[in-house]
Write a protein that holds these residues in place. Structure first.
Motif, mmCIF file in Angstrom:
data_model
loop_
_atom_site.group_PDB
_atom_site.id
_atom_site.type_symbol
_atom_site.label_atom_id
_atom_site.label_comp_id
_atom_site.label_asym_id
_atom_site.label_seq_id
_atom_site.Cartn_x
_atom_site.Cartn_y
_atom_site.Cartn_z
ATOM 1 N N LEU A 86 0.887 -1.195 -0.077
ATOM 2 C CA LEU A 86 -0.193 0.064 -0.148
ATOM 3 C C LEU A 86 0.845 1.219 -0.017
ATOM 4 O O LEU A 86 0.627 2.215 -0.694
ATOM 5 N N ALA A 89 2.091 1.396 -3.372
ATOM 6 C CA ALA A 89 0.917 1.509 -4.564
ATOM 7 C C ALA A 89 0.777 3.229 -4.768
ATOM 8 O O ALA A 89 0.856 3.989 -3.915
ATOM 9 N N GLY A 90 -0.182 3.265 -5.692
ATOM 10 C CA GLY A 90 -0.681 4.573 -5.975
ATOM 11 C C GLY A 90 0.455 5.564 -6.197
ATOM 12 O O GLY A 90 0.255 6.617 -6.738
ATOM 13 N N ILE A 97 -6.901 5.924 -6.324
ATOM 14 C CA ILE A 97 -5.975 4.872 -5.665
ATOM 15 C C ILE A 97 -5.376 5.316 -4.437
ATOM 16 O O ILE A 97 -5.398 4.626 -3.559
ATOM 17 N N SER A 100 -7.666 5.480 -1.520
ATOM 18 C CA SER A 100 -8.209 4.132 -1.290
ATOM 19 C C SER A 100 -7.026 3.416 -0.453
ATOM 20 O O SER A 100 -7.344 2.531 0.785
ATOM 21 N N SER A 101 -5.907 3.463 -0.868
ATOM 22 C CA SER A 101 -4.671 2.893 -0.504
ATOM 23 C C SER A 101 -4.748 3.305 1.128
ATOM 24 O O SER A 101 -4.420 2.741 1.951
ATOM 25 N N SER A 103 -6.661 4.859 3.288
ATOM 26 C CA SER A 103 -7.919 4.265 4.119
ATOM 27 C C SER A 103 -7.726 2.730 4.376
ATOM 28 O O SER A 103 -7.797 2.367 5.553
ATOM 29 N N ALA A 104 -7.201 2.050 3.381
ATOM 30 C CA ALA A 104 -6.795 0.600 3.710
ATOM 31 C C ALA A 104 -5.797 0.533 4.824
ATOM 32 O O ALA A 104 -5.732 -0.153 5.529
#
Lengths: 323, 323
Positions: A86, A89-90, A97, A100-101, A103-104
């Motif tokens: 994560l 990512a993005g 993305i 969302s990354s 918040s995950a």
DNA sequence: GGCCTTCCGGACATATCCTGTCCTTAATGA
DNA sequence: TCATTAAGGACAGGATATGTCCGGAAGGCC
């Protein structure tokens, strides 16, 4: 462990860890009758978890894909891998993305067992070695910032700016976003009464002040375009703008943008490339990569210092002969 | 939705989605009495989920970090973000991470709702635009390969080699690993009776043959070192070896290794840099980046064609002047 | 076709447990 | 001091979970 809901969790975990289980195996593992296993499977199905059962000698239960995502049961190493993923990512800079990354990541780190945190930090920094040149961010710091963004909490941290000057900041975090492998925090700095971008890899010692704020409205509509815009006005050492006689997509596909830069089409078969970097090495990696494409180009903008540096490296490249 | 275990899942989901909840709010959301909420919280605690309750006017329940990782309840966007993260994770080439990433990805894609798959594929390829230069792999293909590795299942796919020749392969997959932003599959090819590395971004149309195989033992002990070794013997167009009068860590920190390469120390203040690439642009990005560091260097190995190409770009760089 | 193995699910009796409605206690902050 | 919140005991009645039957259906194998 004899309680029914706990058994359901264990059953779900078993079904995720292996492809297929027979009812008998499950019954043994869970310490209940096969009839109860069937009932538990039924219960999972009622909760929208798609457990398919195939009959026959080679039959068994397996967890398929359904309409809703079941709770993911990860082991320790997998959780670390997800967290690191994560963080990296993005990096493409895709709009949705990154949010969302984050918040995950916030969800994950919130429940991450304490014993795994040092391991995560170690992995995060260990990765810096092979990923040379790309700054590493502390996953824990990133997660804290993400939480503060979500909860509109004031946050304090130490920041080292481009001039290597460190100072303690206390800001209202607004959004995290990524551009070309770098994480940026967009925040309002009340002390300076203005919006600022902070590179997350230059942030240290993050601590949330337990104080809420009311979100302000951004000066520009979109944080991402605001960031790109702020690059072009930031005082980088080397700023270059070229016109290259090649289509824009061909150039952007050939060059590795590990630093913020832009490629804009200029007609059908030409484009304008623009970037700003601090170090000579980065500058030359970009310029030489473009020149090596073989197309004609004109230099629209470059300081005398920058041009001299490039010419010097060009001279040295000519002495590049074996032995 | 009135069943007790389902309510426990919902409660866990609520606790993960927000920082703090009061008993009253939870009771309303779940449609039960506050007393029952307290009992549910008790149940979660019995299952090792660390729900802490703070008393007082500003009190409430919150999910803390405990000794075991609770099931992660992700929404759709977060699941996509996690999958994309896992694909881009482990690119550092850290030994254990790639394996953990793949097992997590296998778990996730196994239960990923069908409606999210196209979205995941779209996001994966959309990221290719800003990440220019770095090949994108299909998350679904990667996940399938990971599953086949784990289950020792023969897998078939179309492969485009460096010479742009496509062919259908049918191999025994052994391990997935990453080096410098590229995913590689190590597999045994029965048709050629030898081990091969496949770049995953050049793999398409993956379909598992539903046939198990017995794992063979690797010729070399370690897959990662075997891969690096195979690079140095592969017929790349441009192969370069330099000795640079700078410490190894200084060089590797300044250069972006988006392609396989090695930096080995040679004494205290010098190092040997070695790499092999196919395209002129990549070659020049590496060479120019190193030369721009300003240190003395000698060329230990480079073909006449390679040297000529570099010298030519050097010439063109000297004409780099504004206007 | 016979035979095995597997999943599927009804019926039923018993014991368990779950829920809602009381209640008191303890901790926290204004 | 007072309001607010979590914590948890007691209790009654109803719901439910479990084990032990049972027969059925579906797939694979000889």
């Amino acid at each position: 462990m004899s309680t029914m809901p706990g058994r359901l969790f264990r059953l779900l975990s078993l079904l995720q860890s292996r492809r297929e289980w027979s009812g008998h195996e499950l019954a043994e593992r869970l310490g209940v009758t096969e009839r109860t296993v069937r009932r538990d499977v039924e219960r999972l199905r009622a909760l929208d978890y798609p457990v398919t059962g195939t009959t026959g000698a080679a039959g068994g239960y397996r967890l398929g894909s359904g309409t809703t995502l079941p709770p993911l049961l990860l082991d320790d190493d997998e959780a670390i891998a997800v967290a690191l993923g994560l963080v990296s990512a993005g990096t493409g800079g895709l709009a949705g993305i990154a949010d969302s990354s984050m918040s995950a990541l916030a969800k994950l780190t919130q429940v991450l067992p304490a014993r795994l945190r040092p391991q995560l930090a170690a992995m995060g920094s260990a990765e810096a070695i092979p990923r040379s040149g790309i700054p590493q961010v502390d996953p824990d710091a990133l997660a804290t910032l993400a939480r503060c963004c979500r909860n509109h909490e004031v946050v304090a941290f130490d920041y080292v700016n481009r001039q290597d000057v460190s100072s303690r900041r206390r800001v209202e975090p607004h959004q995290l976003l990524t551009v070309s492998w770098h994480w940026y925090l967009l925040a309002f700095d009340p002390a300076r009464e203005d919006w600022r971008f902070f590179r997350v890899d230059r942030i240290a010692d993050v601590s949330p002040a337990l104080h809420r704020f009311v979100p302000r409205t951004l000066p520009a509509g979109d944080a991402a375009s605001y960031l790109v815009e702020s690059f072009t006005s930031a005082p980088y050492r080397h700023r270059v703008r070229l016109t290259v006689q090649l289509p824009a997509d061909e150039v952007s596909a050939s060059i590795h943008w590990f630093n913020p830069g832009r490629v804009a089409p200029a007609g059908d078969s030409a484009c304008v490339v623009e970037f700003a970097v601090e170090t000579p090495s980065l500058l030359l990696q970009l310029v030489a990569g473009i020149v090596a494409l073989g197309a004609d180009f004109t230099v629209d903008e470059a300081s005398a210092e920058t041009a001299a540096l490039i010419a010097d490296v060009g001279r040295r490249l000519q002495s590049f002969t074996p032995r």
